[in-house]
Design a protein around this motif. Structure first.
Motif, PDB file in Angstrom:
ATOM      1  N   ALA A   3     -15.546  25.567 -17.256  1.00 25.80           N
ATOM      2  CA  ALA A   3     -15.022  25.880 -15.924  1.00 25.80           C
ATOM      3  C   ALA A   3     -13.595  25.370 -15.805  1.00 25.80           C
ATOM      4  CB  ALA A   3     -15.901  25.232 -14.868  1.00 25.80           C
ATOM      5  N   HIS A   4     -12.806  26.082 -15.028  1.00 24.37           N
ATOM      6  CA  HIS A   4     -11.422  25.655 -14.797  1.00 24.37           C
ATOM      7  C   HIS A   4     -11.402  24.465 -13.853  1.00 24.37           C
ATOM      8  CE1 HIS A   4      -9.307  28.918 -16.795  1.00 24.37           C
ATOM      9  NE2 HIS A   4     -10.241  29.734 -16.332  1.00 24.37           N
ATOM     10  N   THR A   5     -10.457  23.567 -14.083  1.00 24.43           N
ATOM     11  CA  THR A   5     -10.226  22.429 -13.202  1.00 24.43           C
ATOM     12  C   THR A   5      -8.815  22.547 -12.667  1.00 24.43           C
ATOM     13  OG1 THR A   5     -11.670  21.096 -14.599  1.00 24.43           O
ATOM     14  CG2 THR A   5     -10.326  19.920 -13.004  1.00 24.43           C
ATOM     15  N   TRP A   6      -8.655  23.366 -11.635  1.00 29.49           N
ATOM     16  CA  TRP A   6      -7.341  23.623 -11.061  1.00 29.49           C
ATOM     17  C   TRP A   6      -6.977  22.506 -10.089  1.00 29.49           C
ATOM     18  CZ3 TRP A   6      -4.463  27.240 -13.199  1.00 29.49           C
ATOM     19  CH2 TRP A   6      -5.086  28.303 -13.846  1.00 29.49           C
ATOM     20  N   GLN A   7      -5.725  22.091 -10.120  1.00 29.96           N
ATOM     21  CA  GLN A   7      -5.211  21.113  -9.169  1.00 29.96           C
ATOM     22  C   GLN A   7      -4.273  21.836  -8.212  1.00 29.96           C
ATOM     23  OE1 GLN A   7      -3.263  17.748 -10.948  1.00 29.96           O
ATOM     24  NE2 GLN A   7      -2.512  17.006  -8.994  1.00 29.96           N
ATOM     25  N   LYS A   8      -4.561  21.733  -6.924  1.00 38.77           N
ATOM     26  CA  LYS A   8      -3.742  22.377  -5.897  1.00 38.77           C
ATOM     27  C   LYS A   8      -2.591  21.460  -5.510  1.00 38.77           C
ATOM     28  CE  LYS A   8      -3.897  23.626  -1.073  1.00 38.77           C
ATOM     29  NZ  LYS A   8      -4.656  23.552   0.142  1.00 38.77           N
ATOM     30  N   SER A   9      -1.416  22.037  -5.379  1.00 36.42           N
ATOM     31  CA  SER A   9      -0.277  21.275  -4.897  1.00 36.42           C
ATOM     32  C   SER A   9      -0.497  20.849  -3.454  1.00 36.42           C
ATOM     33  CB  SER A   9       0.996  22.123  -4.986  1.00 36.42           C
ATOM     34  OG  SER A   9       2.057  21.480  -4.306  1.00 36.42           O
ATOM     35  N   SER A  10      -0.263  19.592  -3.151  1.00 36.46           N
ATOM     36  CA  SER A  10      -0.414  19.112  -1.773  1.00 36.46           C
ATOM     37  C   SER A  10       0.671  19.682  -0.859  1.00 36.46           C
ATOM     38  CB  SER A  10      -0.371  17.585  -1.728  1.00 36.46           C
ATOM     39  OG  SER A  10       0.880  17.108  -2.181  1.00 36.46           O
ATOM     40  N   PHE A  11       1.710  20.283  -1.437  1.00 35.23           N
ATOM     41  CA  PHE A  11       2.781  20.891  -0.660  1.00 35.23           C
ATOM     42  C   PHE A  11       2.516  22.367  -0.369  1.00 35.23           C
ATOM     43  CE2 PHE A  11       4.713  17.198  -2.551  1.00 35.23           C
ATOM     44  CZ  PHE A  11       5.515  16.698  -1.535  1.00 35.23           C
ATOM     45  N   SER A  12       1.413  22.903  -0.869  1.00 32.42           N
ATOM     46  CA  SER A  12       1.119  24.326  -0.717  1.00 32.42           C
ATOM     47  C   SER A  12       0.733  24.728   0.699  1.00 32.42           C
ATOM     48  CB  SER A  12      -0.004  24.746  -1.669  1.00 32.42           C
ATOM     49  OG  SER A  12       0.436  24.658  -2.996  1.00 32.42           O
ATOM     50  N   ASP A  14      -1.753  25.863   3.657  1.00 34.60           N
ATOM     51  CA  ASP A  14      -3.075  26.477   3.856  1.00 34.60           C
ATOM     52  C   ASP A  14      -3.555  27.228   2.615  1.00 34.60           C
ATOM     53  OD1 ASP A  14      -1.973  29.088   3.814  1.00 34.60           O
ATOM     54  OD2 ASP A  14      -1.531  28.993   5.947  1.00 34.60           O
ATOM     55  N   ALA A  15      -4.764  27.712   2.680  1.00 34.96           N
ATOM     56  CA  ALA A  15      -5.402  28.356   1.533  1.00 34.96           C
ATOM     57  C   ALA A  15      -4.722  29.639   1.081  1.00 34.96           C
ATOM     58  CB  ALA A  15      -6.869  28.636   1.854  1.00 34.96           C
ATOM     59  N   ALA A  16      -3.919  30.260   1.938  1.00 30.21           N
ATOM     60  CA  ALA A  16      -3.248  31.509   1.573  1.00 30.21           C
ATOM     61  C   ALA A  16      -1.876  31.273   0.942  1.00 30.21           C
ATOM     62  CB  ALA A  16      -3.092  32.390   2.806  1.00 30.21           C
ATOM     63  N   ASN A  17      -1.497  30.031   0.792  1.00 32.48           N
ATOM     64  CA  ASN A  17      -0.156  29.726   0.298  1.00 32.48           C
ATOM     65  C   ASN A  17      -0.228  28.597  -0.728  1.00 32.48           C
ATOM     66  OD1 ASN A  17       2.648  29.845   0.174  1.00 32.48           O
ATOM     67  ND2 ASN A  17       2.909  28.325   1.769  1.00 32.48           N
ATOM     68  N   CYS A  18      -1.044  28.779  -1.761  1.00 29.00           N
ATOM     69  CA  CYS A  18      -1.315  27.694  -2.705  1.00 29.00           C
ATOM     70  C   CYS A  18      -0.790  27.990  -4.102  1.00 29.00           C
ATOM     71  CB  CYS A  18      -2.818  27.457  -2.812  1.00 29.00           C
ATOM     72  SG  CYS A  18      -3.572  26.982  -1.265  1.00 29.00           S
ATOM     73  N   VAL A  19      -0.375  26.925  -4.755  1.00 24.97           N
ATOM     74  CA  VAL A  19      -0.031  26.966  -6.171  1.00 24.97           C
ATOM     75  C   VAL A  19      -0.978  25.992  -6.864  1.00 24.97           C
ATOM     76  CG1 VAL A  19       1.740  26.450  -7.886  1.00 24.97           C
ATOM     77  CG2 VAL A  19       2.375  27.548  -5.735  1.00 24.97           C
ATOM     78  N   TYR A  20      -1.552  26.420  -7.992  1.00 25.84           N
ATOM     79  CA  TYR A  20      -2.503  25.600  -8.732  1.00 25.84           C
ATOM     80  C   TYR A  20      -2.009  25.395 -10.157  1.00 25.84           C
ATOM     81  CZ  TYR A  20      -5.800  26.925  -5.032  1.00 25.84           C
ATOM     82  OH  TYR A  20      -6.430  27.132  -3.827  1.00 25.84           O
ATOM     83  N   VAL A  21      -2.325  24.229 -10.725  1.00 22.38           N
ATOM     84  CA  VAL A  21      -1.966  23.910 -12.109  1.00 22.38           C
ATOM     85  C   VAL A  21      -3.208  23.360 -12.794  1.00 22.38           C
ATOM     86  CG1 VAL A  21      -0.484  22.495 -13.584  1.00 22.38           C
ATOM     87  CG2 VAL A  21       0.406  23.371 -11.440  1.00 22.38           C
ATOM     88  N   GLU A  22      -3.337  23.680 -14.075  1.00 26.61           N
ATOM     89  CA  GLU A  22      -4.449  23.158 -14.864  1.00 26.61           C
ATOM     90  C   GLU A  22      -3.949  22.797 -16.252  1.00 26.61           C
ATOM     91  OE1 GLU A  22      -8.851  24.640 -16.053  1.00 26.61           O
ATOM     92  OE2 GLU A  22      -7.227  25.968 -16.637  1.00 26.61           O
ATOM     93  N   ALA A  23      -4.384  21.653 -16.745  1.00 29.99           N
ATOM     94  CA  ALA A  23      -4.134  21.271 -18.132  1.00 29.99           C
ATOM     95  C   ALA A  23      -5.393  21.638 -18.917  1.00 29.99           C
ATOM     96  CB  ALA A  23      -3.842  19.788 -18.248  1.00 29.99           C
ATOM     97  N   ALA A  24      -5.293  22.663 -19.739  1.00 27.22           N
ATOM     98  CA  ALA A  24      -6.441  23.132 -20.508  1.00 27.22           C
ATOM     99  C   ALA A  24      -6.721  22.170 -21.668  1.00 27.22           C
ATOM    100  CB  ALA A  24      -6.169  24.535 -21.026  1.00 27.22           C
ATOM    101  N   PRO A  25      -7.944  22.152 -22.160  1.00 25.91           N
ATOM    102  CA  PRO A  25      -8.301  21.256 -23.267  1.00 25.91           C
ATOM    103  C   PRO A  25      -7.451  21.454 -24.524  1.00 25.91           C
ATOM    104  CG  PRO A  25     -10.277  22.183 -22.288  1.00 25.91           C
ATOM    105  CD  PRO A  25      -9.108  22.883 -21.657  1.00 25.91           C
TER     106      PRO A  25
END
Length: 65
Positions: A3-12, A14-25
């Motif tokens: 499963a993906h473990t996405w981290q949402k930017s705290s500066f994004s 509401d839910a319609a204006n989000c940027v997510y980052v994930e460090a894959a294995p």
């Protein structure tokens, strides 16, 4: 498949204006946004670091006006 473990930017905001980052294995950095969750940009930690340094230095401020 893991499963993906996405981290949402705290500066994004509401839910319609989000940027997510994930460090894959495998060491790949993945970036996506909420409007197009199936479109994923991949990069390396070194390239992400260079981008973040440029952002912090204000090199891209003209794009957010």
């Amino acid at each position: 498949m893991a499963a993906h473990t996405w981290q949402k930017s705290s500066f994004s905001g509401d839910a319609a204006n989000c940027v997510y980052v994930e460090a894959a294995p495998d060491g790949v950095i993945k970036i996506r946004e909420s409007e197009e969750p199936d479109t994923i940009v991949t990069t390396t930690p070194n390239r992400l670091r260079a981008l973040l340094l440029g952002v912090k230095a204000g090199e891209f401020d003209h794009l957010a006006r």
